[in-house]
Design an enzyme around this catalytic site. Structure first.
Site, PDB file in Angstrom:
ATOM      1  N   ASP A   1      35.205  87.522  22.309  1.00  0.00           N
ATOM      2  CA  ASP A   1      35.132  88.858  21.713  1.00  0.00           C
ATOM      3  C   ASP A   1      35.902  89.872  22.546  1.00  0.00           C
ATOM      4  OD1 ASP A   1      33.159  87.207  20.667  1.00  0.00           O
ATOM      5  OD2 ASP A   1      31.955  88.893  20.031  1.00  0.00           O
TER       6      ASP A   1
ATOM      7  N   TYR B   1      39.950  92.377  16.472  1.00  0.00           N
ATOM      8  CA  TYR B   1      39.068  93.214  15.641  1.00  0.00           C
ATOM      9  C   TYR B   1      39.890  93.985  14.608  1.00  0.00           C
ATOM     10  CZ  TYR B   1      34.898  92.264  18.402  1.00  0.00           C
ATOM     11  OH  TYR B   1      33.834  91.632  19.005  1.00  0.00           O
TER      12      TYR B   1
ATOM     13  N   HIS C   1      32.660  80.007  18.274  1.00  0.00           N
ATOM     14  CA  HIS C   1      32.361  81.441  18.255  1.00  0.00           C
ATOM     15  C   HIS C   1      30.857  81.748  18.161  1.00  0.00           C
ATOM     16  CE1 HIS C   1      33.344  85.630  18.054  1.00  0.00           C
ATOM     17  NE2 HIS C   1      32.604  85.774  16.987  1.00  0.00           N
TER      18      HIS C   1
ATOM     19  N   HIS D   1      22.703  88.509  15.650  1.00  0.00           N
ATOM     20  CA  HIS D   1      23.292  87.222  15.252  1.00  0.00           C
ATOM     21  C   HIS D   1      22.328  86.058  15.412  1.00  0.00           C
ATOM     22  CE1 HIS D   1      26.948  89.409  14.825  1.00  0.00           C
ATOM     23  NE2 HIS D   1      27.050  89.673  16.111  1.00  0.00           N
TER      24      HIS D   1
ATOM     25  N   VAL E   1      27.855  87.103  20.282  1.00  0.00           N
ATOM     26  CA  VAL E   1      26.821  88.034  20.744  1.00  0.00           C
ATOM     27  C   VAL E   1      27.352  88.788  21.958  1.00  0.00           C
ATOM     28  CG1 VAL E   1      24.481  88.255  21.638  1.00  0.00           C
ATOM     29  CG2 VAL E   1      25.005  86.484  19.960  1.00  0.00           C
TER      30      VAL E   1
END
Ligand SMILES: *[C@@H]1O[C@H](CO)[C@@H](O)[C@H](O)[C@H]1NC(C)=O
Length: 321
Positions: free
Chosen positions: A63, A93, A206, A216, A244
Site C-alpha cells: 500500500d 491509488y 494483498h 478489512h 490493512v
C-alpha cells in the site's frame, strides 16, 4: 431556429464535460511534480500504517500510495542498501484517475531505477471502467512483471528467484478457487521449487489471511480457505500481505497475533544464509536505526519446526531432514 440554439446548448452541457474529463485523464503532469493525495484518517488511526518489507536485503512494502508518508517511507528504505523491493499491492491509488499513475511513477523512479521493484496487485489497482470491465489495464500496462518465465499466463500472479529465495506473488483480485488457473499454476509452481537451490519460499499477496484489525476483516478468508493447505504442504516460510494500514505479525500455524501497531513504516527481510533470516520492522516515526519489532526465521526447508510426517513435500526427501 430552436434546434440551432438547443443543439449547441446540449452539446455544451453533455459533451464538453466529457471532453474536459477526457483531457484531464490523459494530460501529463509536468515532470517532477508529485501529487500528494490526502489521507482520509489521522496519523494515530490504527488503519493508517503503510507497510514495507525488505529482504536479503530484499525489500517489501504494501500500500504505497502517494502521500508525504510514501516519500518518508522511501527515504527510510533508501537509507540502507537492499537487493529487491517487494510491493504487495495498491501502488498509485489512481482509482481510475490516470495522471496519478504518472505521478506515482515519478515519485518512485529514483528508487525503482536503482533496484528491481517486484509488485503484485491491490484493490486500488483494479480500475474497472465501462470500457474495461475486467480492470487492471493500467496496472498491467505500466507494471508488467516477468510472469511468463514462471509458466504463469497472467501478469497478476507469478514467481521468481533471487538470492536463494523463491518468491511467489499472488493475486487477491483474480480467481483463486481450486478450479482456477491461478490455483493450478500455484500448485505446479510450488512442486517445481528446489529447496537445495532456493531454501526460502516467500509469498506476497494483498488481502491478509489473518488480521485482527476491524478494517478489512475477513476479506482474505476465502482465498485462505482455498490455498493455505498448499502453503503448509510446501512449507512456505513467510507470507506477506498489504491492504490493512497497520503492521501485524502472526505466529505461524497458531495463528496468534504477536505484534500489532498503527504506524507507517517498512520491513526488511535479511537472508543471512540457507538456514537463517532476520526480519525487522522499521517505523517511519523513528530514526531508521530503531527497530520496533524483529524476529529470527529458520528456513522450513531444514528446520523440523511444524513438521508433520504426513506432509513431506515432494522437493525434500526424508534423508535430508
Ligand atoms: C547462518 O547464520 C546464522 C546466524 O548468523 C548462524 O548462526 C549460522 O551458523 C549460519 N549457518 C551457516 C551454515 O553458515
Amino acid at each position: 431556429m430552436w434546434a440551432r440554439i438547443i443543439f449547441p446548448l446540449l452539446l455544451t452541457i453533455f459533451v464538453l464535460p466529457l471532453l474536459l474529463q477526457a483531457r484531464d485523464d490523459f494530460s501529463r503532469q509536468p515532470a517532477g511534480q508529485v501529487i500528494l493525495t490526502r489521507h482520509d484518517r489521522s496519523d494515530s488511526d490504527p488503519q493508517q500504517a503503510h507497510i514495507v518489507f525488505l529482504s536479503c536485503s530484499i525489500q517489501f512494502k504494501g500500500d504505497l500510495g502517494q502521500t508525504d508518508w510514501t516519500a518518508s517511507t522511501l527515504a527510510h528504505v533508501d537509507g540502507q542498501d537492499y537487493d529487491v523491493f517487494l510491493l504487495p499491492g495498491d501502488l498509485s491509488y489512481a482509482n481510475g484517475h490516470q495522471p496519478l499513475w504518472d505521478s506515482f511513477g515519478r515519485l518512485v523512479e529514483p528508487s525503482a531505477s536503482r533496484r528491481p521493484w517486484m509488485v503484485t496487485q491491490g484493490n486500488h489497482d483494479i480500475e474497472i471502467l465501462p470500457n474495461h470491465p475486467k480492470g487492471f489495464v493500467s496496472y498491467n500496462s505500466r507494471w508488467p512483471m516477468p510472469y511468463e518465465e514462471s509458466g504463469s499466463t497472467s501478469n497478476l500472479y507469478y514467481s521468481f528467484e533471487v538470492a536463494g529465495t523463491h518468491i511467489i506473488m499472488l493475486g487477491s483480485y483474480t480467481d483463486f478457487d481450486v478450479d482456477s488457473a491461478q490455483y493450478k499454476w500455484l500448485e505446479s509452481d510450488l512442486a517445481r521449487v528446489d529447496r537445495n537451490k532456493t531454501p526460502w519460499i516467500l509469498v506476497l499477496l494483498h488481502a491478509p489471511w489473518y488480521n485482527t484489525n476491524t478494517a478489512h476483516q475477513g476479506e482474505g478468508e476465502s482465498m485462505r480457505q482455498s490455498m493455505e493447505e498448499l502453503f503448509y504442504k510446501a512449507r512456505v516460510d513467510v507470507v506477506f500481505a498489504g491492504h490493512v494500514h497497520a503492521y501485524e505479525r502472526f505466529e505461524p500455524a497458531s495463528p496468534l497475533s504477536l505484534y500489532r501497531e498503527p504506524s507507517f513504516g517498512h520491513g526488511r527481510f535479511r537472508i543471512l544464509n540457507e538456514t537463517h533470516a532476520f526480519w525487522s520492522w522499521h517505523r517511519n516515526n523513528d530514526a531508521d536505526a530503531i527497530v520496533a519489532d524483529d524476529v529470527w526465521f529458520e528456513s522450513l526447508s531444514t528446520s523440523k519446526a511444524c513438521w508433520d510426517t504426513e506432509q513431506v513435500p515432494p522437493s525434500v526427501s526424508k534423508d535430508e531432514l
